[in-house]
Design a protein around this motif. Structure first.
Motif, mmCIF file in Angstrom:
data_model
loop_
_atom_site.group_PDB
_atom_site.id
_atom_site.type_symbol
_atom_site.label_atom_id
_atom_site.label_comp_id
_atom_site.label_asym_id
_atom_site.label_seq_id
_atom_site.Cartn_x
_atom_site.Cartn_y
_atom_site.Cartn_z
ATOM 1 N N ALA A 47 0.812 -1.223 0.000
ATOM 2 C CA ALA A 47 0.000 0.000 0.000
ATOM 3 C C ALA A 47 0.846 1.275 0.000
ATOM 4 O O ALA A 47 0.322 2.362 -0.195
ATOM 5 C CB ALA A 47 -0.943 0.002 1.201
ATOM 6 N N ILE A 66 4.066 5.935 -1.628
ATOM 7 C CA ILE A 66 2.755 6.519 -1.933
ATOM 8 C C ILE A 66 1.985 6.613 -0.619
ATOM 9 O O ILE A 66 1.717 5.596 0.019
ATOM 10 C CB ILE A 66 1.978 5.647 -2.937
ATOM 11 C CG1 ILE A 66 2.807 5.461 -4.222
ATOM 12 C CG2 ILE A 66 0.613 6.274 -3.235
ATOM 13 C CD1 ILE A 66 2.278 4.360 -5.125
ATOM 14 N N ARG A 107 -1.261 8.132 2.010
ATOM 15 C CA ARG A 107 -2.719 8.279 1.946
ATOM 16 C C ARG A 107 -3.136 9.697 1.574
ATOM 17 O O ARG A 107 -4.287 9.935 1.246
ATOM 18 C CB ARG A 107 -3.339 7.963 3.320
ATOM 19 C CG ARG A 107 -3.150 6.532 3.765
ATOM 20 C CD ARG A 107 -3.748 6.309 5.150
ATOM 21 N NE ARG A 107 -3.507 4.930 5.583
ATOM 22 C CZ ARG A 107 -3.865 4.456 6.783
ATOM 23 N NH1 ARG A 107 -4.471 5.249 7.664
ATOM 24 N NH2 ARG A 107 -3.619 3.205 7.096
ATOM 25 N N GLY A 160 1.253 -2.576 -6.386
ATOM 26 C CA GLY A 160 1.713 -1.433 -5.587
ATOM 27 C C GLY A 160 3.039 -0.897 -6.110
ATOM 28 O O GLY A 160 3.229 0.318 -6.264
ATOM 29 N N ALA A 209 -0.119 6.563 -8.900
ATOM 30 C CA ALA A 209 -1.101 6.781 -7.831
ATOM 31 C C ALA A 209 -0.793 8.067 -7.081
ATOM 32 O O ALA A 209 0.351 8.337 -6.730
ATOM 33 C CB ALA A 209 -1.095 5.592 -6.869
ATOM 34 N N MET A 266 -2.774 6.163 -1.689
ATOM 35 C CA MET A 266 -3.093 4.724 -1.646
ATOM 36 C C MET A 266 -3.211 4.261 -0.198
ATOM 37 O O MET A 266 -2.576 4.788 0.716
ATOM 38 C CB MET A 266 -2.020 3.919 -2.388
ATOM 39 C CG MET A 266 -2.332 2.436 -2.491
ATOM 40 S SD MET A 266 -1.629 1.640 -3.980
ATOM 41 C CE MET A 266 0.130 1.872 -3.746
ATOM 42 N N ASP A 297 -4.383 0.189 1.883
ATOM 43 C CA ASP A 297 -4.932 -1.142 1.621
ATOM 44 C C ASP A 297 -6.254 -1.280 2.360
ATOM 45 O O ASP A 297 -6.490 -0.643 3.392
ATOM 46 C CB ASP A 297 -3.946 -2.275 1.954
ATOM 47 C CG ASP A 297 -3.791 -2.534 3.432
ATOM 48 O OD1 ASP A 297 -3.889 -1.580 4.233
ATOM 49 O OD2 ASP A 297 -3.551 -3.700 3.809
ATOM 50 N N LEU A 314 -8.522 7.603 3.786
ATOM 51 C CA LEU A 314 -7.811 8.241 2.670
ATOM 52 C C LEU A 314 -8.316 9.676 2.489
ATOM 53 O O LEU A 314 -7.526 10.609 2.303
ATOM 54 C CB LEU A 314 -7.992 7.399 1.402
ATOM 55 C CG LEU A 314 -7.186 7.830 0.177
ATOM 56 C CD1 LEU A 314 -6.781 6.618 -0.675
ATOM 57 C CD2 LEU A 314 -7.955 8.825 -0.683
ATOM 58 N N LEU A 333 -5.960 -3.119 -2.852
ATOM 59 C CA LEU A 333 -5.478 -1.740 -2.800
ATOM 60 C C LEU A 333 -6.582 -0.787 -3.251
ATOM 61 O O LEU A 333 -7.322 -1.073 -4.192
ATOM 62 C CB LEU A 333 -4.247 -1.578 -3.698
ATOM 63 C CG LEU A 333 -3.029 -2.387 -3.255
ATOM 64 C CD1 LEU A 333 -1.875 -2.193 -4.249
ATOM 65 C CD2 LEU A 333 -2.594 -2.020 -1.845
ATOM 66 N N PHE A 380 -6.832 3.172 -4.375
ATOM 67 C CA PHE A 380 -5.920 4.275 -4.715
ATOM 68 C C PHE A 380 -6.581 5.267 -5.650
ATOM 69 O O PHE A 380 -7.652 5.014 -6.200
ATOM 70 C CB PHE A 380 -4.608 3.734 -5.300
ATOM 71 C CG PHE A 380 -4.750 2.997 -6.592
ATOM 72 C CD1 PHE A 380 -5.068 1.642 -6.605
ATOM 73 C CD2 PHE A 380 -4.559 3.644 -7.812
ATOM 74 C CE1 PHE A 380 -5.191 0.946 -7.801
ATOM 75 C CE2 PHE A 380 -4.680 2.961 -9.014
ATOM 76 C CZ PHE A 380 -5.000 1.607 -9.001
ATOM 77 N N THR A 381 -5.917 6.392 -5.794
ATOM 78 C CA THR A 381 -6.420 7.450 -6.669
ATOM 79 C C THR A 381 -5.354 7.786 -7.705
ATOM 80 O O THR A 381 -4.165 7.600 -7.457
ATOM 81 C CB THR A 381 -6.745 8.724 -5.860
ATOM 82 O OG1 THR A 381 -5.574 9.129 -5.132
ATOM 83 C CG2 THR A 381 -7.864 8.459 -4.859
#
Lengths: 312, 312
Positions: free
Chosen positions: B74, B142, B144, B193, B202, B205, B207, B219, B262, B264-265
């Motif tokens: 993550a 990466i 949050r 990841g 990402a 991210m 998990d 997040l 995962l 994520f954005t």
């Protein structure tokens, strides 16, 4: 089943080159890029390793940190970061948790260690796991395995105080202040360990957590050597002669445990430098495979007895 | 007392510059010399986190590793080294310990992680603490906290299988194989990841360990944003529609937990690259401070509910 049986199960069958030392020393030593790291971890459980009847949460926190810091000291390292896994009964008050935290954070901050994370879980009894990551100083890390015949054996201070204090505490007797302090609030010898690494003075080192007998045996085994130490050279607090204890001082010195002093070896020609740091010479490395104690009457005793095994 | 009260006590009042991230992400991130390290640790206790009635020791070992590896995934990291603190009842046989070890070491070696040390202590019940140290890949770690309004929200795979399986296991019903596997042997998504970190894809991210609802809320909180996700876009296994479960599929998706997928954005313009990696778009980051679910009928629901708090 012995503890050794159990530990053997969890040793990786092969290790990559980046692992300079796995199980079998005070810390694991690994390489990440250009950096060497020291890693050590200890678990203390209520009812097994401590009893809040005579251990207040503040000192419990300090001791948890000290035990781990002593492992870093024994490699000649500088501790940097810590994580805490806290097993905590919801029925316990926030005050006990606050005292534990303040003891732990005080000892860590004295050593300039940052607590960077961890995990918190509900549990029927208190359980504490602290993990510390550090770096070797100067010419370190100093392993258990470098002692050679002819090297002088040193301890960093008087031994036996913690074990004697524990005996008294278990009987409900409050030990004299210096002994109580040795048991509740041991001082990890980070400065000495780091100095020995910077100056390249120690050929082998271990911290005395289980008693001089078993820990010297471990150093001998790792180095493939024997040792001769002299009972009359080993420093111990005078209280061991004066208090109504069940055993003679030598018992607490050899097997009392939890002294967290450093036990190390150095070349004879560097003796003046080592003694300048305040360490006590107690004997010499010889060829062989176990340590021998020479008592006041010149008699030789094998002291390579094993420590207490919880699993046997 | 809540878990958050307890955690707050053990946060260092100040942190040195070498600590890039303390508590509050999937891993701590620290600097040692020129290297960045990721550190994560988890404790699992018998009777609290697992029950050997439906969890065999082999899969328990694998899951302990997977849970920690997922935290490294993550952050877009590569796991390197692990330590194990084993609390073990002497009354347990060596066979159970051997099965646990072989599960743990199998999962670690699949991820090329070396078990380098730990501690073994006697205990009334099994307790397991695994700590993993890793390194961020490429442009990682990466965090949050990097999501911005307009970013697309993705999940790496179907959700809800593990939580549904647990409900069945607790009733003594054997779940269908894919659900059972999701619960007993989750797959940490290390490759994905790491790929996201190498390609700088990402923006944030985490998990999914406690459920999409609470983990998306975390997040959003870390990034200072809101989110809109569409129920009909979220992938889930068809078994959730077919089995005699107590709740509709959305319950297990949002709050089942232990999916270890995962979440994520990524920037909208990189959508083709992300979907090439097999991830599922489920919505979009918006300004605000919490996630909203838009259901099949277009109704908006606040899903920022907290997870289960053991300490409350």
């Amino acid at each position: 089943m012995t503890e050794a049986d159990l530990i053997r199960l969890f040793v990786s069958p092969f290790l990559p080159d980046e692992v300079l030392k796995g199980v079998g020393d005070d810390c694991a030593v690994v390489k990440v890029g250009q950096e060497s790291l020291l890693i050590t971890t200890d678990t203390m459980l209520e009812g097994i390793h401590f009893d809040l009847g005579y251990f207040d949460p503040y000192h419990l926190g300090r001791k948890l940190a000290a035990v781990n810091l002593s492992d870093i000291a024994a490699m000649g390292g500088r501790p940097l970061f810590a994580t805490l896994n806290l097993e905590w009964p919801p029925s316990r008050g926030l005050k006990e948790a606050r005292d534990l935290s303040s003891g732990l954070l005080s000892r860590l901050s004295e050593a300039e260690v940052a607590l960077v994370g961890g995990d918190t879980v509900k549990a029927p009894r208190i359980g504490l796991t602290l993990t510390i990551i550090g770096r070797p100083e100067g010419q370190g890390p100093i392993y258990r395995q470098g002692a050679r015949p002819g090297d002088i054996i040193y301890v960093s201070g008087p031994l036996g105080a913690s074990g004697a204090a524990l005996e008294l505490l278990r009987k409900g007797i409050r030990p004299p202040e210096p002994l109580l302090r040795a048991h509740l609030d041991p001082q990890p010898e980070l400065n000495l360990g780091q100095q020995l690494a910077r100056d390249g003075l120690a050929t082998a080192m271990i911290d005395i957590s289980d008693g001089l007998g078993i820990d010297l045996f471990r150093l001998c085994q790792a180095s493939g050597v024997g040792a001769e130490i002299h009972a009359s050279f080993i420093p111990y607090p005078e209280e061991l002669d004066l208090l109504p204890l069940e055993n003679p001082p030598l018992f607490y010195i050899l097997a009392g445990g939890e002294d967290y002093r450093l036990l190390f070896t150095a070349k004879e020609e560097r003796g003046a430098e080592v003694q300048g740091l305040g360490a006590y010479p107690i004997g010499r490395i010889v060829s062989g495979d176990h340590p021998v104690l020479i008592d006041e009457k010149g008699r030789r005793r094998n002291i390579s007895f094993a420590g207490y095994d919880h699993f046997r």
